[in-house]
Design a protein around this motif. Sequence first.
Motif, short mmCIF file in Angstrom:
data_model
loop_
_atom_site.label_atom_id
_atom_site.label_comp_id
_atom_site.label_asym_id
_atom_site.label_seq_id
_atom_site.Cartn_x
_atom_site.Cartn_y
_atom_site.Cartn_z
N VAL A 238 0.91 -9.17 -4.38
CA VAL A 238 1.37 -8.34 -3.26
C VAL A 238 2.73 -7.72 -3.60
CG1 VAL A 238 2.09 -8.34 -0.85
CG2 VAL A 238 0.10 -9.67 -1.55
N GLU A 239 3.62 -8.53 -4.14
CA GLU A 239 4.95 -8.03 -4.50
C GLU A 239 4.84 -6.91 -5.53
OE1 GLU A 239 8.45 -7.95 -7.09
OE2 GLU A 239 7.14 -9.66 -7.47
N ARG A 240 3.94 -7.07 -6.49
CA ARG A 240 3.73 -6.03 -7.50
C ARG A 240 3.14 -4.77 -6.86
NH1 ARG A 240 -1.09 -5.65 -11.76
NH2 ARG A 240 -2.03 -5.21 -9.74
N SER A 241 2.16 -4.94 -5.97
CA SER A 241 1.52 -3.80 -5.32
C SER A 241 2.51 -3.00 -4.49
CB SER A 241 0.36 -4.28 -4.45
OG SER A 241 -0.67 -4.82 -5.24
N LEU A 242 3.45 -3.71 -3.86
CA LEU A 242 4.43 -3.03 -3.00
C LEU A 242 5.34 -2.07 -3.77
CD1 LEU A 242 5.42 -5.92 -0.59
CD2 LEU A 242 4.53 -3.68 0.11
N LYS A 243 5.43 -2.24 -5.07
CA LYS A 243 6.29 -1.35 -5.86
C LYS A 243 5.78 0.08 -5.85
CE LYS A 243 8.07 -4.97 -8.92
NZ LYS A 243 8.20 -5.47 -10.30
N THR A 244 4.50 0.26 -5.58
CA THR A 244 3.93 1.63 -5.55
C THR A 244 3.51 2.06 -4.15
OG1 THR A 244 1.70 0.80 -6.05
CG2 THR A 244 3.10 1.42 -7.93
N ILE A 245 3.85 1.30 -3.12
CA ILE A 245 3.35 1.63 -1.78
C ILE A 245 3.82 3.00 -1.30
CG2 ILE A 245 5.23 0.42 -0.55
CD1 ILE A 245 3.14 -0.29 1.61
N VAL A 246 5.04 3.37 -1.62
CA VAL A 246 5.54 4.67 -1.16
C VAL A 246 4.76 5.81 -1.82
CG1 VAL A 246 7.54 6.20 -1.00
CG2 VAL A 246 7.83 3.73 -0.68
N LEU A 247 4.56 5.72 -3.12
CA LEU A 247 3.82 6.76 -3.83
C LEU A 247 2.39 6.85 -3.32
CD1 LEU A 247 5.02 6.04 -7.48
CD2 LEU A 247 5.86 7.79 -5.91
N ARG A 248 1.75 5.69 -3.13
CA ARG A 248 0.37 5.68 -2.66
C ARG A 248 0.24 6.29 -1.26
NH1 ARG A 248 -0.82 0.86 -1.49
NH2 ARG A 248 0.81 -0.47 -2.35
N VAL A 249 1.07 5.81 -0.35
CA VAL A 249 0.96 6.24 1.04
C VAL A 249 1.32 7.71 1.21
CG1 VAL A 249 1.91 5.91 3.37
CG2 VAL A 249 1.22 3.93 2.00
N GLN A 250 2.30 8.18 0.46
CA GLN A 250 2.65 9.60 0.54
C GLN A 250 1.47 10.48 0.15
OE1 GLN A 250 6.21 9.83 -1.88
NE2 GLN A 250 7.56 9.52 -0.11
N GLN A 251 0.74 10.09 -0.90
CA GLN A 251 -0.43 10.87 -1.32
C GLN A 251 -1.55 10.75 -0.30
OE1 GLN A 251 -0.55 12.99 -3.92
NE2 GLN A 251 -2.55 13.62 -3.13
N GLN A 252 -1.72 9.55 0.27
CA GLN A 252 -2.75 9.36 1.29
C GLN A 252 -2.44 10.18 2.54
OE1 GLN A 252 -2.24 5.14 0.87
NE2 GLN A 252 -4.35 4.82 0.22
N ASN A 253 -1.15 10.26 2.90
CA ASN A 253 -0.74 11.11 4.02
C ASN A 253 -1.17 12.57 3.79
OD1 ASN A 253 0.59 8.96 5.27
ND2 ASN A 253 2.62 9.57 4.56
N LYS A 254 -0.86 13.07 2.60
CA LYS A 254 -1.17 14.47 2.27
C LYS A 254 -2.68 14.71 2.30
CE LYS A 254 2.88 15.11 -0.74
NZ LYS A 254 3.32 15.28 -2.14
N ASN A 255 -3.42 13.83 1.68
CA ASN A 255 -4.88 13.99 1.63
C ASN A 255 -5.50 13.92 3.02
OD1 ASN A 255 -4.92 14.30 -1.12
ND2 ASN A 255 -5.73 12.29 -1.59
N ALA A 256 -5.02 12.99 3.84
CA ALA A 256 -5.59 12.84 5.19
C ALA A 256 -5.36 14.08 6.03
CB ALA A 256 -4.99 11.61 5.87
N MET A 257 -4.20 14.69 5.89
CA MET A 257 -3.93 15.92 6.64
C MET A 257 -4.87 17.05 6.20
SD MET A 257 -2.21 17.41 8.99
CE MET A 257 -0.64 16.63 9.34
#
Length: 375
Positions: A238-257
């Motif tokens: 989980v700690e390792r995954s959190l290192k990319t959460i901002v990059l992942r979620v920002q792209q998911q935000n864009k795609n969802a819109m």
Amino acid sequence: MKNTQSKRTISVHAGSAGDPQYGGIVNPIYPASAYNYDTEVLYPRYYNTPNQKATVEKISALENAEDGLMFSSGMAAIMTSMFALLKAGDHIIFQNDLYGGTHHAALTELNRYGIEYDMVDAADPANFEQAIRKETKLIYIETPSNPLLKITDIAAVAKIAKKHKLITMIDNTFASPVNQNPIDLGIDVVTHSGTKYIGGHSDLVCGVMVSSKKLTAKIKASAQHFGGSLDANTSYMVERSLKTIVLRVQQQNKNAMVLARFLENEPAIGKVNYPGLKNHPGHSIAKKQMKGGFGGMLSFELKGNPDAFLKRLKLIKKAVSLGGVETTISSPMETSHAKLTPAERATLGISDKLLRLSVGIEEAEDLMRDIRQAL
């Protein structure tokens, strides 16, 4: 003190002190279940081993919280926190538009322990105030909601709760710490199904609660009895995954819109639920409280046969859960809200033709192409 660094920086560095023995830049995994107790009693069920604490530090920093706990699932985080803060004779107010697991747990468990509850329409925060009794101790909300993406005014609910000296809890799973920080808006306890955006790769099951040190200590005292702690290996992942959460979620935000706008204009699609759309009834509030973006989740009504549509999809996977890097789709009637009766689903507006889309990080055009051919 609130961290002034950007979330992208916090996601990489908070809680990631590295290896103190050999100088490695990533945290080691400490799998021990037995520790020397000369200075401190460390034990996984006590929520105080190195990997547990490192992960909590990172999530707390992202949520602007003082402290928190990692759990073995999102429901463990929610129900442990709830039972730690309530006792027999107390009363809790829920919004009525909830994740099906939380809704079913409230219906089947709380009365057994002498805890009463009401469920109200969160569209008007005044409904919470009207439901308050002298026994009320807690208000629980979820925004954006699962699966209709309804928006609750977090600050308004928090203001009402503080006026009446009540504790507030929120399920912040759909928003993620990247898009929304409820503690900044006055909420006391923030929970997540970390299985979703926090893990982010559809391969972990975990839960999170973050709060003040005082409330965390109170919840921790009960959590140690209930035994829902997280093991070292999953904590590390989980700690390792959190290192990319901002990059992942920002792209998911864009795609969802992009997909929400695309679906709005498809003749075979009925209503589209996405708070980023200007015609969404909660858009203005979402814009105010979701600072990072509107999230990677949306749902829509299909005019045709949902089963036929789902079978024709090639790139988008039919699957339970959400928040992964890959785009998945599900029927809430068959998955997240299957434990509700048809009448309960109808009351909430969850129809048999409703589909929930968890948008991943793929190229948006590829996702649209897959939807077009399936339609």
